[in-house]
Every structure is written in C-alpha cells, then in structure tokens.
Design a protein around this motif. Structure first.
Motif, mmCIF file in Angstrom:
data_model
loop_
_atom_site.group_PDB
_atom_site.id
_atom_site.type_symbol
_atom_site.label_atom_id
_atom_site.label_comp_id
_atom_site.label_asym_id
_atom_site.label_seq_id
_atom_site.Cartn_x
_atom_site.Cartn_y
_atom_site.Cartn_z
ATOM 1 N N MET A 63 0.823 -1.204 0.000
ATOM 2 C CA MET A 63 0.000 0.000 0.000
ATOM 3 C C MET A 63 0.862 1.262 0.000
ATOM 4 O O MET A 63 0.534 2.254 0.649
ATOM 5 C CB MET A 63 -0.932 -0.012 1.226
ATOM 6 N N LEU A 64 1.985 1.204 -0.685
ATOM 7 C CA LEU A 64 2.888 2.342 -0.719
ATOM 8 C C LEU A 64 2.352 3.410 -1.672
ATOM 9 O O LEU A 64 1.927 3.109 -2.791
ATOM 10 C CB LEU A 64 4.279 1.889 -1.172
ATOM 11 N N GLN A 65 2.376 4.659 -1.233
ATOM 12 C CA GLN A 65 1.897 5.769 -2.037
ATOM 13 C C GLN A 65 3.081 6.580 -2.549
ATOM 14 O O GLN A 65 4.092 6.734 -1.859
ATOM 15 C CB GLN A 65 0.970 6.666 -1.207
ATOM 16 N N GLU A 66 2.918 7.104 -3.731
ATOM 17 C CA GLU A 66 3.988 7.871 -4.342
ATOM 18 C C GLU A 66 4.194 9.196 -3.612
ATOM 19 O O GLU A 66 3.239 9.901 -3.283
ATOM 20 C CB GLU A 66 3.645 8.153 -5.808
ATOM 21 N N GLY A 67 5.476 9.512 -3.336
ATOM 22 C CA GLY A 67 5.815 10.781 -2.704
ATOM 23 C C GLY A 67 5.407 10.893 -1.255
ATOM 24 O O GLY A 67 5.324 11.988 -0.715
ATOM 25 N N VAL A 68 5.148 9.764 -0.589
ATOM 26 C CA VAL A 68 4.697 9.780 0.811
ATOM 27 C C VAL A 68 5.570 8.828 1.617
ATOM 28 O O VAL A 68 5.876 7.712 1.166
ATOM 29 C CB VAL A 68 3.214 9.351 0.922
ATOM 30 N N PHE A 69 5.978 9.276 2.808
ATOM 31 C CA PHE A 69 6.696 8.390 3.727
ATOM 32 C C PHE A 69 5.660 7.494 4.410
ATOM 33 O O PHE A 69 4.922 7.934 5.285
ATOM 34 C CB PHE A 69 7.480 9.194 4.759
ATOM 35 N N THR A 70 5.594 6.234 3.991
ATOM 36 C CA THR A 70 4.595 5.282 4.484
ATOM 37 C C THR A 70 5.189 4.467 5.630
ATOM 38 O O THR A 70 6.229 3.818 5.464
ATOM 39 C CB THR A 70 4.143 4.341 3.360
ATOM 40 N N LYS A 71 4.488 4.475 6.762
ATOM 41 C CA LYS A 71 4.931 3.697 7.915
ATOM 42 C C LYS A 71 4.375 2.282 7.785
ATOM 43 O O LYS A 71 3.243 1.997 8.158
ATOM 44 C CB LYS A 71 4.467 4.352 9.211
ATOM 45 N N VAL A 72 5.192 1.390 7.216
ATOM 46 C CA VAL A 72 4.764 0.015 6.994
ATOM 47 C C VAL A 72 4.505 -0.689 8.317
ATOM 48 O O VAL A 72 3.564 -1.467 8.457
ATOM 49 C CB VAL A 72 5.811 -0.742 6.162
ATOM 50 N N ARG B 101 5.761 5.159 -9.188
ATOM 51 C CA ARG B 101 5.459 3.755 -9.463
ATOM 52 C C ARG B 101 5.053 3.625 -10.933
ATOM 53 O O ARG B 101 4.191 4.372 -11.430
ATOM 54 C CB ARG B 101 4.321 3.261 -8.566
ATOM 55 N N SER B 102 5.665 2.684 -11.650
ATOM 56 C CA SER B 102 5.354 2.468 -13.061
ATOM 57 C C SER B 102 4.080 1.642 -13.200
ATOM 58 O O SER B 102 3.584 1.053 -12.233
ATOM 59 C CB SER B 102 6.506 1.759 -13.772
ATOM 60 N N HIS B 103 3.571 1.579 -14.449
ATOM 61 C CA HIS B 103 2.354 0.808 -14.699
ATOM 62 C C HIS B 103 2.581 -0.683 -14.474
ATOM 63 O O HIS B 103 1.635 -1.416 -14.146
ATOM 64 C CB HIS B 103 1.864 1.051 -16.137
ATOM 65 N N ASP B 104 3.819 -1.151 -14.665
ATOM 66 C CA ASP B 104 4.098 -2.572 -14.459
ATOM 67 C C ASP B 104 4.412 -2.909 -13.010
ATOM 68 O O ASP B 104 4.769 -4.043 -12.689
ATOM 69 C CB ASP B 104 5.272 -3.002 -15.343
ATOM 70 N N GLY B 105 4.282 -1.923 -12.089
ATOM 71 C CA GLY B 105 4.506 -2.160 -10.669
ATOM 72 C C GLY B 105 5.905 -1.878 -10.194
ATOM 73 O O GLY B 105 6.198 -2.029 -9.004
ATOM 74 N N THR B 106 6.788 -1.442 -11.075
ATOM 75 C CA THR B 106 8.156 -1.134 -10.672
ATOM 76 C C THR B 106 8.188 0.140 -9.836
ATOM 77 O O THR B 106 7.559 1.146 -10.177
ATOM 78 C CB THR B 106 9.052 -0.957 -11.903
ATOM 79 N N HIS C 126 15.642 1.529 -8.156
ATOM 80 C CA HIS C 126 14.310 0.984 -8.435
ATOM 81 C C HIS C 126 14.203 -0.388 -7.793
ATOM 82 O O HIS C 126 15.195 -0.954 -7.299
ATOM 83 C CB HIS C 126 14.055 0.907 -9.951
ATOM 84 N N GLY C 127 12.999 -0.927 -7.804
ATOM 85 C CA GLY C 127 12.764 -2.224 -7.186
ATOM 86 C C GLY C 127 11.389 -2.762 -7.560
ATOM 87 O O GLY C 127 10.548 -2.057 -8.131
ATOM 88 N N THR C 128 11.130 -4.023 -7.197
ATOM 89 C CA THR C 128 9.849 -4.680 -7.458
ATOM 90 C C THR C 128 9.397 -5.415 -6.200
ATOM 91 O O THR C 128 10.219 -5.878 -5.405
ATOM 92 C CB THR C 128 9.958 -5.684 -8.619
ATOM 93 N N MET C 129 8.057 -5.535 -6.043
ATOM 94 C CA MET C 129 7.486 -6.233 -4.905
ATOM 95 C C MET C 129 7.051 -7.621 -5.325
ATOM 96 O O MET C 129 6.595 -7.837 -6.453
ATOM 97 C CB MET C 129 6.268 -5.470 -4.374
ATOM 98 N N MET C 130 7.194 -8.602 -4.409
ATOM 99 C CA MET C 130 6.746 -9.958 -4.671
ATOM 100 C C MET C 130 6.500 -10.668 -3.339
ATOM 101 O O MET C 130 6.917 -10.199 -2.268
ATOM 102 C CB MET C 130 7.775 -10.729 -5.508
#
Length: 382
Positions: free
Chosen positions: A157-166, A177-182, A204-208
């Motif tokens: 649930m990461l948002q662009e340009g926001v420090f997200t407290k996981v 975030r790219s359209h392919d999830g990158t 850059h990175g990807t989630m899985m």
C-alpha cells in the motif's frame, strides 16, 4: 415438511392471538437488533478508516473486514433488545387496551405471556448459537484478516511521494510507481535491529511474495548503517538485494485473544498459552458465553412482569416500565462487576449463572405461580 404445510400446521396448533402478538415481537426484535448492531458496526468501523485512507485498501476489503465483527455486536445487544421489545410491545398492547380485552376474554397471565416466552426462548437459543459457535469463528477470521492486512499487505500500500509507515519499525518512501509495478526512487528506514538501524537507498525495485511474506527486490542501491560503538558509517553498495518487508519474522506466533478461543479452551486454559495470572479472566469469559444467552430470558421476564403484573392503571403505565428499565440496568451493572471480581477471585464464578438466571425464575414464579398452583389444586376428572 413444506412451507405451506408448516403454515397450515401452525395455524391449526397456535391460537390466533398468540400468532398476532408473536409476529409483532419477532418483527420488532429483528428490526431493533439489526438496527442497533448496524449502528455499533458503523461506529466501530471508523477505527479502520485509516486502513483505507492511509494504506489504500479497497472498499470491498474494508467491508469484508469490518463485517466479521457484526456477529459479536449482535450477541452483545441481543439480551437488551429482547427486553426492550418485550416491554415495548406488551406496553403498547396495554395502552391500546388490547390486553384488557384479552383478560376479559378469559386469558390468564401465562396465556398472555406465551408469545413473549416463545420470543425469549428463541432469542436464548440464538444467543447460544452466537456465543458458542458463530462469534468465536467470525472473530478469529477477523483477527487473521486484520493481521494479514497490517503485516503482509501493508507493504503493497505504498503511495507515491509519501513516507509510508509500513510498521512501527519500518518506514518506506517511493518517488514514483510504473504501470508494471516497478518502484522508483526507494528510501527505506529499517529499525528492526535497534543496535544496527539501517537506511537503504535504491534506484528501483519490485514487490513480490516469497513464502507468504512480502519482499522487495532492490536494484542499484546502497545500505548505510552507523556503528554505535565506533560511530563510523558503514556503507554497502549493491547491484541487487532483497529485503523482507514484514513487521516480524514470527507471524505464526500471533497471540490469540480470549474472544476467538473455543469454550473448552476458555474453561480449561492451556498453561503454555495462558499465564496463571490470566487463568481467571479466561474462565470468566467462558462462563460469560454460557450465561449471557440466559439473560435474554431473564430480561424478557422482567419486561413481561412489569406489564402483566397487576391491573391496568395510568400511573402503572409509567412506574412499572421505568422500574423494569432500572432493574435491567442494575442487573447489567451487577453482571459486569461480578465478572470483574470473579476474574480475580475464581470462587465467585458460580454466582455468574445465578445472577443471569435468578431474575427470570423469580419473575416467573411470582407471575405464573398462583395460576399453576390453582391448576394443580383442581380435582382431576375421572
């Protein structure tokens, strides 16, 4: 038996007046219980709005999560709504002089109370089904779902340009975030090891998902750790690295709440899961599940007693219902106080079923006792 044949059998066996009063009680009970449970659900679900606003959960997931709490709300309000409906419907019948007409037709207090007793017994059985089966199952599913959202899905649930407290020990920032999830422009503050807090930067990175755990694959980045002993900055440059994004490595060891345990687990707590200090609390919760449905019958009898006891009077129409309401409020307060004391002193546990059932028995004896005694005194025809 088909629905039509059951309806014919019901009309043949159950008097018309009983069906008339029971229909009013049943409709009022369903409407009152459903409305009050929906109101409580609406108020309690506000606690989870942050999951939608901050972490981008869909409305479907939000409704699925919060709807699992509805059975527990119904179980809590059912004794109260049973009392309110019994008191209100019979009080309305008395106010419209319908009870006066029924008495003039020769109906006894027991005959007048039959629909109320049937409704109370139905609510009692429903309470047992909720407390012993539906509520523990639904609440366990709720805890599992909430745990999954907070500890596994949160990383997605990461948002662009926001420090997200996981989690409490990890904060993540992504630039885009790219359209392919990158993910691009990744910054991670990892405080899971207090003595080796790390700051990770990646191009850059990807989630899985790996072994049911969220992981991020980072590319072209660095890992910076400050050595607290020497105060020196250690930097590791990498082309590819993977990082666990869950909040803990021991997710299977989630502590189970008393509300999601079975009745046998509550009455016979496992010393490996429950500390001796909390044994009384778990046993009290088990006895509460067994006795809470009985209060449906007791509270309904308090309402019936307030309306059916004595003759109709204008002053009695106010004083008796008010006395019934105060009595139920007092019984609820005594129940809560007794459960709190019994969790500390288990010798008081036998008082829990006594307080739950005694008011109903006392009201039944006073209201129906003279009629039953007179029926036994009549000589039997040979």
């Amino acid at each position: 038996m088909t629905a039509r044949s059951f309806s014919s059998w019901l009309k043949a066996r159950v008097p018309t007046l009983d069906r008339y009063v029971f229909h009013q009680l049943l409709v009022a009970l369903l409407a009152t219980t459903g409305g009050l449970a929906a109101l409580i659900w609406l108020m309690q679900s506000l606690r989870f709005v942050s999951l939608v606003v901050d972490r981008g959960l869909s409305l479907r997931v939000f409704i699925e999560l919060t709807s699992l709490l509805i059975p527990s709300f119904v179980a809590v309000v059912l004794p109260i709504t049973t009392f309110v409906v019994s008191l209100f419907v019979y009080q309305r019948l008395a106010g419209d002089r319908e009870l006066t007409v029924m008495r003039a037709a020769g109906l006894s207090p027991l005959a007048l109370a039959r629909p109320g007793l049937a409704c109370a017994i139905m609510a009692t059985f429903m309470g047992f089904m909720l407390n012993l089966w539906i509520v523990p199952t639904s609440y366990h599913a709720f805890r599992q779902y909430e745990f999954q959202i907070r500890n596994k899905m949160a990383a997605f649930m990461l948002q662009e340009g926001v420090f997200t407290k996981v989690s409490d020990v990890m904060t993540v920032y992504i630039r885009s975030r790219s359209h392919d999830g990158t993910l691009h422009g990744i910054v991670v503050q990892d405080d899971r090891q207090p003595d080796r807090r790390a700051t990770i930067l990646a191009n850059h990175g990807t989630m899985m998902i790996v072994n049911d755990t969220p992981r991020v694959i980072l590319y072209d980045g660095s890992r910076q750790v400050i050595d607290h002993k020497t105060g020196r900055l250690d930097m590791l440059v990498f082309e590819q690295d993977s990082m666990d994004m869950s909040s803990t490595h021991q997710e299977d060891a989630r502590f189970r709440d008393a509300a999601e345990m079975s009745l046998n687990e509550l009455l016979h707590p496992d010393p490996k899961e429950v500390s001796p200090r909390d044994t009384g609390k778990f046993k009290v919760e088990g006895w509460r599940r067994l006795t809470s449905p009985l209060t449906c019958f007791s509270f309904a009898m308090v309402g019936l007693f307030a309306v059916l006891r004595g003759v109709f009077s204008r002053h009695g129409n106010i004083k008796r219902p008010l006395a019934a309401v105060l009595t139920v409020v007092g019984l609820l307060a005594v129940n809560l106080l007794l459960q709190n004391l019994a969790s500390r002193n288990m010798a008081l546990i036998p008082l829990i079923p006594l307080i739950a059932l005694l008011p109903g028995i006392v009201c039944s004896v006073i209201l129906f006792g003279p009629e039953l005694k007179a029926a036994r005194a009549q000589p039997r025809s040979v």
